[in-house]
Design a protein around this motif. Structure first.
Motif, mmCIF file in Angstrom:
data_model
loop_
_atom_site.group_PDB
_atom_site.id
_atom_site.type_symbol
_atom_site.label_atom_id
_atom_site.label_comp_id
_atom_site.label_asym_id
_atom_site.label_seq_id
_atom_site.Cartn_x
_atom_site.Cartn_y
_atom_site.Cartn_z
ATOM 1 N N LEU A 1 28.414 9.307 -3.779
ATOM 2 C CA LEU A 1 28.248 10.644 -3.214
ATOM 3 C C LEU A 1 29.559 11.246 -2.708
ATOM 4 C CD1 LEU A 1 24.881 10.621 -1.230
ATOM 5 C CD2 LEU A 1 25.540 12.149 -3.077
ATOM 6 N N SER A 2 30.509 10.401 -2.360
ATOM 7 C CA SER A 2 31.808 10.894 -1.898
ATOM 8 C C SER A 2 31.678 11.913 -0.761
ATOM 9 C CB SER A 2 32.604 11.484 -3.060
ATOM 10 O OG SER A 2 32.925 10.489 -3.999
ATOM 11 N N ASN A 3 30.884 11.567 0.251
ATOM 12 C CA ASN A 3 30.778 12.376 1.468
ATOM 13 C C ASN A 3 30.192 13.766 1.188
ATOM 14 O OD1 ASN A 3 31.042 12.705 4.254
ATOM 15 N ND2 ASN A 3 33.169 13.388 4.139
ATOM 16 N N PHE A 4 29.232 13.825 0.292
ATOM 17 C CA PHE A 4 28.616 15.093 -0.103
ATOM 18 C C PHE A 4 27.141 15.100 0.257
ATOM 19 C CE2 PHE A 4 26.830 17.720 -3.766
ATOM 20 C CZ PHE A 4 27.251 18.935 -3.261
ATOM 21 N N LEU A 5 26.731 16.014 1.115
ATOM 22 C CA LEU A 5 25.325 16.239 1.455
ATOM 23 C C LEU A 5 24.611 14.943 1.841
ATOM 24 C CD1 LEU A 5 24.306 18.802 -1.339
ATOM 25 C CD2 LEU A 5 25.089 19.292 0.979
ATOM 26 N N LEU A 6 25.230 14.149 2.700
ATOM 27 C CA LEU A 6 24.656 12.851 3.058
ATOM 28 C C LEU A 6 23.291 12.990 3.728
ATOM 29 C CD1 LEU A 6 27.827 10.988 4.393
ATOM 30 C CD2 LEU A 6 26.832 10.933 2.090
ATOM 31 N N TRP A 7 23.152 13.935 4.637
ATOM 32 C CA TRP A 7 21.869 14.150 5.315
ATOM 33 C C TRP A 7 20.845 14.708 4.336
ATOM 34 C CZ3 TRP A 7 20.130 13.701 10.504
ATOM 35 C CH2 TRP A 7 18.888 14.306 10.767
ATOM 36 N N GLN A 8 21.254 15.690 3.576
ATOM 37 C CA GLN A 8 20.331 16.430 2.719
ATOM 38 C C GLN A 8 19.861 15.621 1.512
ATOM 39 O OE1 GLN A 8 23.331 17.315 3.771
ATOM 40 N NE2 GLN A 8 23.319 19.353 4.662
ATOM 41 N N ALA A 9 20.596 14.584 1.152
ATOM 42 C CA ALA A 9 20.293 13.831 -0.066
ATOM 43 C C ALA A 9 19.281 12.711 0.139
ATOM 44 C CB ALA A 9 21.585 13.243 -0.642
ATOM 45 N N ALA A 10 18.608 12.692 1.285
ATOM 46 C CA ALA A 10 17.720 11.574 1.617
ATOM 47 C C ALA A 10 16.705 11.276 0.516
ATOM 48 C CB ALA A 10 17.006 11.855 2.943
ATOM 49 N N TYR A 11 16.156 12.300 -0.116
ATOM 50 C CA TYR A 11 15.150 12.096 -1.159
ATOM 51 C C TYR A 11 15.525 12.781 -2.471
ATOM 52 C CZ TYR A 11 12.081 9.875 2.204
ATOM 53 O OH TYR A 11 11.557 9.007 3.134
ATOM 54 N N SER A 12 16.798 13.014 -2.667
ATOM 55 C CA SER A 12 17.241 13.637 -3.912
ATOM 56 C C SER A 12 17.185 12.648 -5.066
ATOM 57 C CB SER A 12 18.682 14.151 -3.762
ATOM 58 O OG SER A 12 18.792 15.098 -2.727
ATOM 59 N N GLU A 13 17.006 13.177 -6.257
ATOM 60 C CA GLU A 13 17.178 12.404 -7.476
ATOM 61 C C GLU A 13 18.650 12.491 -7.886
ATOM 62 O OE1 GLU A 13 14.829 10.597 -9.116
ATOM 63 O OE2 GLU A 13 13.437 11.082 -7.491
ATOM 64 N N PHE A 14 19.185 11.399 -8.451
ATOM 65 C CA PHE A 14 20.587 11.364 -8.846
ATOM 66 C C PHE A 14 20.700 11.181 -10.350
ATOM 67 C CE2 PHE A 14 20.470 10.069 -4.447
ATOM 68 C CZ PHE A 14 21.567 10.708 -3.884
ATOM 69 N N ILE A 15 21.622 11.910 -10.935
ATOM 70 C CA ILE A 15 21.952 11.729 -12.346
ATOM 71 C C ILE A 15 23.472 11.663 -12.452
ATOM 72 C CG2 ILE A 15 21.947 12.788 -14.637
ATOM 73 C CD1 ILE A 15 19.202 13.943 -14.003
ATOM 74 N N PHE A 16 23.977 10.567 -13.020
ATOM 75 C CA PHE A 16 25.410 10.388 -13.195
ATOM 76 C C PHE A 16 25.733 10.507 -14.681
ATOM 77 C CE2 PHE A 16 24.171 7.920 -9.418
ATOM 78 C CZ PHE A 16 24.955 8.566 -8.471
ATOM 79 N N LEU A 17 26.597 11.447 -14.992
ATOM 80 C CA LEU A 17 26.919 11.753 -16.382
ATOM 81 C C LEU A 17 28.312 11.241 -16.743
ATOM 82 C CD1 LEU A 17 25.655 15.451 -16.456
ATOM 83 C CD2 LEU A 17 24.456 13.432 -17.315
ATOM 84 N N PRO A 18 28.500 10.773 -17.962
ATOM 85 C CA PRO A 18 29.813 10.268 -18.362
ATOM 86 C C PRO A 18 30.832 11.368 -18.627
ATOM 87 C CG PRO A 18 28.292 10.146 -20.210
ATOM 88 C CD PRO A 18 27.483 10.573 -19.020
#
Length: 250
Positions: free
Chosen positions: A193-210
């Protein structure tokens, strides 16, 4: 190309735009060329989000840690931000896009602060996509500033410490009034996450793209949305299928 219909569209998509420098290095170009190419990807992401019906798009444009980069690169990044707002603000406004800025505004250069405030003021009445630009933003700093704000109210007797709730904290965050991101996308193959939206991301879905950010296209965005639509979001509970009561056989 026609816009596809997705089973589920996230209300809020947040993107960590990573890999500009590596994109340029791979091609034997200066890092600045990667940042400039990245602006084209920003425009494509904004148009795509608006076309598919995303309501909020948050872009991690400049972190509070980015000031540590070489002075020339910082200057180039700030110049690109200014150029983007000056060039694209009229089009965003015409397209009914609202611009909001999150991040620490203290000690920003007057010309940068004026430009950010102008973008917000000009588009404040728009009702389509809300484009949230995270500038001079760091999630830990955001949370610390929110806590300090609440502490001042406690010291002044306006608030009791025992009455502080997650909702009160959320109301003091930079994102107050903005729903938490349903989907967070990060490009370049990095998975953090690199210090991005730590509070807001509690239930976010993550997608990491190459892909590096300059290669982020409308089709890339569509692929991420298709992946999101296939996810089963449970928010700590059961899936819809598992939560449904079993049929009674008599």
């Amino acid at each position: 190309m026609s816009t596809p219909r997705f089973v589920t569209i996230p209300d809020h998509v947040a993107i960590i735009m990573d890999g500009n420098g590596r994109w340029a290095k791979k091609r034997g170009l200066p890092r600045a060329m990667g940042h400039r190419k990245g602006i084209d990807a920003v425009r494509e992401a904004v148009r795509t989000a608006a076309d598919v019906g995303v309501k909020y798009l948050t872009l991690f444009a400049f972190s509070s840690e980015n000031w540590r980069r070489p002075e020339a690169e910082v200057s180039d990044l700030l110049g690109l931000l200014k150029a983007f707002i000056r060039r694209d603000l009229a089009e965003l406004h015409e397209d009914n896009v609202r611009v909001r800025i999150i991040g620490d505004r203290a000690n920003l250069r007057p010309d940068i602060l004026k430009l950010l405030e102008e973008a917000e003021h000009t588009t404040r009445g728009n009702t389509a996509l809300t484009l949230v630009i995270a500038f001079n933003y760091g999630a830990r700093d955001e949370i610390a500033r929110a806590a300090a704000s609440l502490a001042r109210d406690v010291e002044a007797g306006r608030l009791r410490a025992q009455d502080i709730t997650p909702s009160l904290i959320e109301a003091r965050l930079d994102t107050a009034g903005i729903p938490d991101p349903d989907l967070i996308i990060r490009t370049s193959g990095e998975e953090r996450l690199s210090n991005f939206l730590l509070w807001q991301a509690a239930y976010s879905e993550f997608i990491f793209l190459p892909q590096y950010w300059p290669d982020f296209s409308r089709e890339t965005f569509y692929t991420a949305l298709e992946t999101y639509a296939a996810r089963d979001r449970r928010f700590g509970g059961l899936s819809a299928a598992k939560a449904a009561p079993a049929a009674v056989v008599v």
